[in-house]
Design a protein around this motif. Structure first.
Motif, mmCIF file in Angstrom:
data_model
loop_
_atom_site.group_PDB
_atom_site.id
_atom_site.type_symbol
_atom_site.label_atom_id
_atom_site.label_comp_id
_atom_site.label_asym_id
_atom_site.label_seq_id
_atom_site.Cartn_x
_atom_site.Cartn_y
_atom_site.Cartn_z
ATOM 1 N N HIS A 281 0.815 -1.210 0.000
ATOM 2 C CA HIS A 281 0.000 0.000 0.000
ATOM 3 C C HIS A 281 0.853 1.267 0.000
ATOM 4 O O HIS A 281 0.400 2.332 -0.435
ATOM 5 N N HIS A 460 -7.046 -3.589 -2.108
ATOM 6 C CA HIS A 460 -8.097 -2.944 -1.311
ATOM 7 C C HIS A 460 -9.477 -3.549 -1.579
ATOM 8 O O HIS A 460 -10.495 -2.928 -1.258
ATOM 9 N N THR A 463 -10.488 -6.881 3.382
ATOM 10 C CA THR A 463 -9.597 -6.594 4.502
ATOM 11 C C THR A 463 -8.638 -7.762 4.716
ATOM 12 O O THR A 463 -8.830 -8.855 4.163
#
Length: 490
Positions: A281, A460, A463
């Motif tokens: 990320h 994304h 989770t």
């Protein structure tokens, strides 16, 4: 043997065998096809039968011809089952070739058939990932009594290598190695110089490497540069393999071999998944694909498309095996005339593998691609020991290194340099040995499921908790099916 190691092995074999094509070092009549006998009772007393999954020409040129010079009275014969190995690798890399109803490809069964075939070999060259499974089947001879009888000094080995050999055999040694492999952090000297940033150094933590990776990442230019990547020697990079490498120092397994359960819903595993997802990320790791998107046809047309971004100057730092340093240098030597052009200007070095702050001084795991063992039932144990003694002798190792494991396993061997900081591969303690589950026919599908769910979290879409739950739900039936197939094969 995971897909990353398969690809490394195939590439290294190709590079080494190419000069030997069409020129076997000894008459082909000395070769014994697997499961066929060519040894009479009179010959057996001074014969050495060597079984290998590497091509005979390579093994004779690199090892056996040197042994024959010292022991010309020993008739060395070869059982070459490299064709079986290549077939299994192709079936694993391209599962569509393995039709329904066809026997599931198995490395363990391949070695088992070689050991129990006719003639029974006196020496077998093994992949280190396989030895614990063969030991559990009582197919290999413990070497400790022979070592004691012949005063073999086990303490010549580096401590981490000796411990690994003992762990593989539940405290006993069943195979010897002359080299080993482990990971370090590779870095592109030119990219750091161009950015005006100090390159990495030994003993850095994951947090420090991540800070460097963020500084080096530049996705705005004509050629995007990423700060960090994990070893993508499989040509596509399954992030699940990286996750397991990242977890190795914690000495935890995601498979419970007793209850046959997938165990990843613990706090430690959840934190490991979160750490890896957070790295992606941050944007300094190149995007990953799912294993099903591996395009072998395109790779055959453009081999460079399969090479990791670090090889092509697109990544500033990457974890990688010592074998990759050897492969990179071999490819650089061949660069030019339209081949591997992107590698010509690559200047790299290595530093120690990143460590966890909570587990200081512990790096990557140790493995050996090339291990030498004596099968149970060998007819010529004395000659087999002469061979093991020969290839592990300081005199032999002074002028010869292992085929595929470039790091010397013995402390009295001289370290190569190649202008590379090879000390980085030795400086840290090794991560604890863990039993592999490569004998499971479904292990690659389990890895594939892990990579797909991890990629969903990276993108994304779900989770981390959902990714772990999905993985356990998908992997559990695959694990049960794998163990069921093993029990049926028994």
């Amino acid at each position: 043997m995971n897909l990353k190691k398969i690809t490394l092995l195939m590439l290294a074999t190709l590079l080494l065998i190419t000069p030997l094509v069409g020129c076997n070092s000894k008459d082909d009549s000395a070769s014994t096809p697997a499961n066929e006998t060519s040894t009479s009772g009179d010959q057996a007393s001074n014969t050495l039968i060597v079984a290998t999954a590497f091509p005979e020409a390579l093994v004779r040129d690199q090892i056996l011809n040197k042994f024959i010079v010292k022991y010309p009275e020993i008739d060395v014969q070869v059982v070459d089952f490299s064709a079986k190995l290549m077939k299994i690798q192709q079936e694993i890399l391209n599962p569509s070739t393995n039709d329904d109803g066809k026997e599931t490809p198995s490395y363990v069964k391949m070695y088992e058939e070689a050991i129990t075939g006719n003639p029974t070999p006196d020496i077998i060259l093994l992949n280190g990932d396989i030895i614990s499974q063969l030991v559990s089947k009582d197919l290999l001879m413990p070497l400790d009594p022979l070592m004691e009888k012949n005063k073999f000094d086990q303490n010549r080995y580096y401590p981490n290598v000796l411990q690994q050999l003992k762990d593989m055999g539940n405290g006993s040694i069943y195979g010897v190695v002359t080299g080993f492999n482990t990971q370090a952090l590779f870095y592109n000297k030119g990219l750091f110089e161009k950015a005006g940033i100090e390159p990495p150094h030994d003993d850095m933590t994951w947090e420090q490497i991540q800070e460097l990776a963020i500084q080096l990442t530049n996705l705005e230019g004509e050629k995007p540069i990423y700060g960090f990547d994990f070893s993508r020697a499989d040509g596509i990079g399954n992030p699940f393999s990286f996750l397991l490498d990242y977890a190795r120092p914690y000495d935890i397994s995601f498979i419970d071999p007793v209850d046959h359960k997938i165990v990843m819903d613990t706090e430690t595993w959840k934190q490991i998944w979160q750490d890896v997802v957070d790295m992606f990320h941050e944007g300094y790791i190149p995007p990953t694909k799912d294993m099903k998107d591996l395009d072998l046809a395109a790779a055959q047309q453009d081999p460079m498309s399969m090479f990791p971004g670090f090889y092509k100057g697109e990544v500033a730092m990457a974890t990688g095996y010592a074998m990759e340093a050897q492969i990179l240098n071999m490819l650089k030597e061949q660069a030019g005339n339209g081949a591997f052009e992107e590698l010509k200007d690559l200047e790299f070095d290595v530093v120690t593998y990143p460590t966890h702050t909570s587990i200081p001084n512990v790096g990557s795991g140790v493995f050996s691609t090339n291990m030498y063992a004596i099968p149970q039932g060998a007819s010529n144990v004395d000659n087999a020991w002469k061979f093991l003694e020969f290839i592990t002798s300081p005199e032999y190792l002074q002028h010869n290194k292992d085929l595929f494991d470039p790091l010397p396993a013995f402390q009295d061997q001289q370290l190569q340099t190649d202008n590379i900081n090879y000390d980085a591969f030795y400086r840290l303690d090794s991560a604890p040995y863990q039993k592999t589950f490569d004998e499971l026919p479904t292990i690659f599908e389990i890895y594939e499921a892990g990579g797909e769910e991890l990629n969903k979290a990276i993108r994304h879409e779900i989770t981390v908790d959902e990714a772990i739950a999905n993985f356990q739900k998908r992997a559990q039936p695959l694990l049960e099916e794998g163990f069921a197939q093993l029990e049926k094969a028994e």
